[in-house]
Design a protein around this motif. Sequence first.
Motif, mmCIF file in Angstrom:
data_model
loop_
_atom_site.group_PDB
_atom_site.id
_atom_site.type_symbol
_atom_site.label_atom_id
_atom_site.label_comp_id
_atom_site.label_asym_id
_atom_site.label_seq_id
_atom_site.Cartn_x
_atom_site.Cartn_y
_atom_site.Cartn_z
ATOM 1 N N LEU A 25 -4.406 -4.560 4.463
ATOM 2 C CA LEU A 25 -4.230 -5.245 3.224
ATOM 3 C C LEU A 25 -5.837 -5.310 2.636
ATOM 4 O O LEU A 25 -6.033 -4.951 1.700
ATOM 5 C CB LEU A 25 -3.678 -6.332 3.441
ATOM 6 C CG LEU A 25 -2.268 -6.648 3.642
ATOM 7 C CD1 LEU A 25 -1.621 -8.006 3.881
ATOM 8 C CD2 LEU A 25 -1.509 -5.848 2.737
ATOM 9 N N GLY A 26 -6.570 -5.888 3.574
ATOM 10 C CA GLY A 26 -7.948 -6.275 3.337
ATOM 11 C C GLY A 26 -8.929 -5.101 2.856
ATOM 12 O O GLY A 26 -9.594 -4.900 1.809
ATOM 13 N N LEU A 27 -8.813 -4.083 3.801
ATOM 14 C CA LEU A 27 -9.868 -2.959 3.826
ATOM 15 C C LEU A 27 -9.288 -1.709 2.849
ATOM 16 O O LEU A 27 -9.515 -1.109 2.275
ATOM 17 C CB LEU A 27 -10.074 -2.457 5.026
ATOM 18 C CG LEU A 27 -11.174 -3.550 6.125
ATOM 19 C CD1 LEU A 27 -11.350 -3.024 7.287
ATOM 20 C CD2 LEU A 27 -12.094 -4.265 5.197
ATOM 21 N N ALA A 28 -7.894 -1.507 3.425
ATOM 22 C CA ALA A 28 -7.181 -0.423 2.752
ATOM 23 C C ALA A 28 -6.708 -0.445 1.461
ATOM 24 O O ALA A 28 -6.437 0.592 0.704
ATOM 25 C CB ALA A 28 -6.290 0.292 3.941
ATOM 26 N N ARG A 29 -6.150 -1.584 1.086
ATOM 27 C CA ARG A 29 -5.534 -1.790 -0.214
ATOM 28 C C ARG A 29 -6.243 -2.452 -1.215
ATOM 29 O O ARG A 29 -6.582 -2.120 -2.237
ATOM 30 C CB ARG A 29 -4.226 -2.622 0.104
ATOM 31 C CG ARG A 29 -3.288 -2.862 -1.020
ATOM 32 C CD ARG A 29 -1.923 -3.365 -0.662
ATOM 33 N NE ARG A 29 -1.033 -3.563 -1.843
ATOM 34 C CZ ARG A 29 -0.640 -2.636 -2.440
ATOM 35 N NH1 ARG A 29 -0.764 -1.216 -2.322
ATOM 36 N NH2 ARG A 29 0.240 -2.902 -3.624
ATOM 37 N N PHE A 30 -6.552 -3.843 -0.977
ATOM 38 C CA PHE A 30 -7.115 -4.609 -1.671
ATOM 39 C C PHE A 30 -8.714 -4.235 -2.149
ATOM 40 O O PHE A 30 -9.376 -4.548 -3.308
ATOM 41 C CB PHE A 30 -7.211 -6.090 -1.435
ATOM 42 C CG PHE A 30 -5.767 -6.633 -1.299
ATOM 43 C CD1 PHE A 30 -5.048 -6.280 -2.582
ATOM 44 C CD2 PHE A 30 -5.279 -7.366 -0.416
ATOM 45 C CE1 PHE A 30 -3.654 -6.597 -2.362
ATOM 46 C CE2 PHE A 30 -3.986 -7.590 -0.451
ATOM 47 C CZ PHE A 30 -3.009 -7.423 -1.605
ATOM 48 N N GLY A 64 6.084 3.517 3.719
ATOM 49 C CA GLY A 64 5.926 2.938 4.957
ATOM 50 C C GLY A 64 6.919 1.848 5.531
ATOM 51 O O GLY A 64 7.183 1.859 6.926
ATOM 52 N N ALA A 65 7.343 0.765 4.674
ATOM 53 C CA ALA A 65 8.323 -0.190 4.927
ATOM 54 C C ALA A 65 9.636 0.343 5.387
ATOM 55 O O ALA A 65 10.546 -0.214 6.267
ATOM 56 C CB ALA A 65 8.572 -1.127 3.539
ATOM 57 N N GLY A 84 -0.267 3.754 13.687
ATOM 58 C CA GLY A 84 -0.622 3.568 12.309
ATOM 59 C C GLY A 84 -1.843 2.917 11.776
ATOM 60 O O GLY A 84 -2.417 3.317 10.904
ATOM 61 N N LEU A 85 -2.520 2.198 12.757
ATOM 62 C CA LEU A 85 -3.691 1.558 12.549
ATOM 63 C C LEU A 85 -4.843 2.644 12.568
ATOM 64 O O LEU A 85 -5.532 2.574 11.615
ATOM 65 C CB LEU A 85 -4.163 0.386 13.627
ATOM 66 C CG LEU A 85 -5.283 -0.341 13.287
ATOM 67 C CD1 LEU A 85 -5.170 -1.335 12.085
ATOM 68 C CD2 LEU A 85 -5.166 -1.585 14.303
ATOM 69 N N VAL A 86 -4.817 3.620 13.416
ATOM 70 C CA VAL A 86 -5.705 4.557 13.596
ATOM 71 C C VAL A 86 -5.728 5.563 12.456
ATOM 72 O O VAL A 86 -6.708 5.833 11.834
ATOM 73 C CB VAL A 86 -5.432 5.391 14.871
ATOM 74 C CG1 VAL A 86 -6.319 6.697 14.901
ATOM 75 C CG2 VAL A 86 -5.870 4.729 15.978
ATOM 76 N N VAL A 87 -4.656 5.867 11.953
ATOM 77 C CA VAL A 87 -4.197 6.621 10.788
ATOM 78 C C VAL A 87 -4.680 6.074 9.553
ATOM 79 O O VAL A 87 -5.328 6.587 8.620
ATOM 80 C CB VAL A 87 -2.764 7.121 10.558
ATOM 81 C CG1 VAL A 87 -2.620 8.075 9.418
ATOM 82 C CG2 VAL A 87 -2.510 8.117 11.619
ATOM 83 N N LEU A 109 -1.756 7.211 -0.886
ATOM 84 C CA LEU A 109 -0.507 7.070 -0.564
ATOM 85 C C LEU A 109 -0.292 7.108 1.145
ATOM 86 O O LEU A 109 0.497 6.121 1.385
ATOM 87 C CB LEU A 109 0.302 8.496 -1.003
ATOM 88 C CG LEU A 109 1.470 8.806 -0.483
ATOM 89 C CD1 LEU A 109 2.507 7.844 -1.285
ATOM 90 C CD2 LEU A 109 2.413 10.050 -0.631
ATOM 91 N N LEU A 110 -1.156 8.175 1.816
ATOM 92 C CA LEU A 110 -0.998 7.818 3.141
ATOM 93 C C LEU A 110 -1.383 6.331 3.944
ATOM 94 O O LEU A 110 -0.771 5.738 4.624
ATOM 95 C CB LEU A 110 -1.858 8.996 4.019
ATOM 96 C CG LEU A 110 -1.998 8.969 5.390
ATOM 97 C CD1 LEU A 110 -0.678 9.393 6.061
ATOM 98 C CD2 LEU A 110 -3.008 10.193 5.689
ATOM 99 N N SER A 111 -2.692 5.977 3.167
ATOM 100 C CA SER A 111 -2.969 4.578 3.980
ATOM 101 C C SER A 111 -1.952 3.476 3.602
ATOM 102 O O SER A 111 -1.877 2.700 4.237
ATOM 103 C CB SER A 111 -4.507 4.369 3.167
ATOM 104 O OG SER A 111 -4.378 4.280 1.766
ATOM 105 N N GLY A 112 -0.970 3.689 2.260
ATOM 106 C CA GLY A 112 -0.126 2.622 1.962
ATOM 107 C C GLY A 112 0.753 2.818 2.838
ATOM 108 O O GLY A 112 1.476 1.647 3.192
ATOM 109 N N ALA A 113 1.456 4.078 3.357
ATOM 110 C CA ALA A 113 2.570 4.282 4.239
ATOM 111 C C ALA A 113 2.051 3.649 5.663
ATOM 112 O O ALA A 113 2.866 2.715 6.300
ATOM 113 C CB ALA A 113 2.783 5.547 4.224
ATOM 114 N N THR A 114 1.123 3.905 6.193
ATOM 115 C CA THR A 114 0.680 3.684 7.455
ATOM 116 C C THR A 114 0.385 2.009 7.644
ATOM 117 O O THR A 114 0.525 1.528 8.663
ATOM 118 C CB THR A 114 -0.617 4.558 8.095
ATOM 119 O OG1 THR A 114 -1.615 4.772 7.333
ATOM 120 C CG2 THR A 114 0.007 5.983 8.203
ATOM 121 N N GLY A 115 -0.332 1.756 6.494
ATOM 122 C CA GLY A 115 -0.820 0.365 6.512
ATOM 123 C C GLY A 115 0.556 -0.527 6.367
ATOM 124 O O GLY A 115 0.569 -1.628 7.131
ATOM 125 N N ALA A 116 1.603 -0.044 5.575
ATOM 126 C CA ALA A 116 3.021 -1.037 5.694
ATOM 127 C C ALA A 116 3.375 -1.114 7.206
ATOM 128 O O ALA A 116 4.038 -1.815 7.559
ATOM 129 C CB ALA A 116 3.839 -0.360 4.862
#
Length: 411
Positions: A25-30, A64-65, A84-87, A109-116
């Motif tokens: 959330l903090g680094l990959a999304r917001f 991802g969800a 998922g954290l590594v990707v 798209l990838l960071s959203g999927a693996t972040g979820a």
Amino acid sequence: MTRTAVQARPLLIAVGLAAGPAVALGLARFAYALVLPAMRADLSLSFATAGALNTANAAGYLLGALVAAPLATRLGLRTAYLGGLVVTAAAVLASAGTGSVPLLAALRLLSGATGAVVLVLGGGLAARAGRDAGAQQATRLLAVYFCGGGAGILLSGLAVPPVLAAAGWRGAWVALGVLAFAALAAAVPAARAVPADDAPASDRRAGRLPLRPLAPLLVCYGMFGAGYIAYMTFIVAYLRSEGAGAGTVTAFWALLGAAATVAGFLWAPLLAQLRAGRGIALILGVLVLGAALPLLPGGLPVAMLSAVPFGGAFLTVVAAVTAAARQYLQPRHWTAAIAALTTAFAAGQCIGPVLSGTLSDGPGGVRAGLGLGAALLAVAIGVALLVRDRRAGAPAAEQAPAQARPPAQSE
């Protein structure tokens, strides 16, 4: 081992697992909102293109969800969470290496999927860490876990602006990627320390997730996703329209993250004493206050103040909803329930920016978009009050007081 040490161990595990939301959330999304102005200037991106990049991230989050629970069944909870954290960290770092909009969209798209996947499965691990705990301790563990997202917001707010000034948007993505990989130092030992699921594999896979008791939570969480994202998407634009400079925006972002980081510790004791629906409704009420403050007279100072109630509530809603689902269901359903709730939340996140963005393009401007977000959150309060406080199908150990925990918890 003393009782204090027994209680501390799950809390330390939750702190380590919180590295997942910090990255997802903090680094990959917001943090994208902080890097975007420099990207737009350098790559000549339109607002529509910039918005499309964030839509790609939201679509990945929804994907991802949907796949998180099956992935956990196939690979195991720990392996899928850490993978998922590594990707996710790799996708963040790779964003520094291209100016191609299609490639950037693919990485978002990838960071959203693996972040979820990380967020859902880390929540499952945090729930498992407190499976034999009393209600207050279990709620505290989930609150601490999800507050990792606030820590990530705070960290990005402090780290990104100076890097942007020195090395541009590519340097900012490098810094975010390095921080994301560094988070593995906390996540790996915490995931390994979570007690193993000693139920037979056939029991873990048996039965479908009972969605009926979760229906009010699913609707409430979807409304929350649609409402909160309007604020997170447009608040920086609103601050800019009120005359906020880069330093003011950075201070706002750091304040928002700091409030979100400490909120779980403050809310957990109260939530453990309230009925599930009332607790969620109370937090949503504080969130509505934060979302509505920019609409009141007072201009920039009042809008800046909104960071405290909004930051202090939006991630706690996630923890409270997850804790309510934990009360309703048996442990074998916890991960699937978190995945279902995250799917509803992600769907709301995809819809919210479209609705609020359409209003923001009209005569009412950004204030209209923010107003819609506050209205959706107010509706979510009414839905939350429909959530009944019962623990259908919950195992006896979950309902037992802390002192009745089985000896196995005292390893």
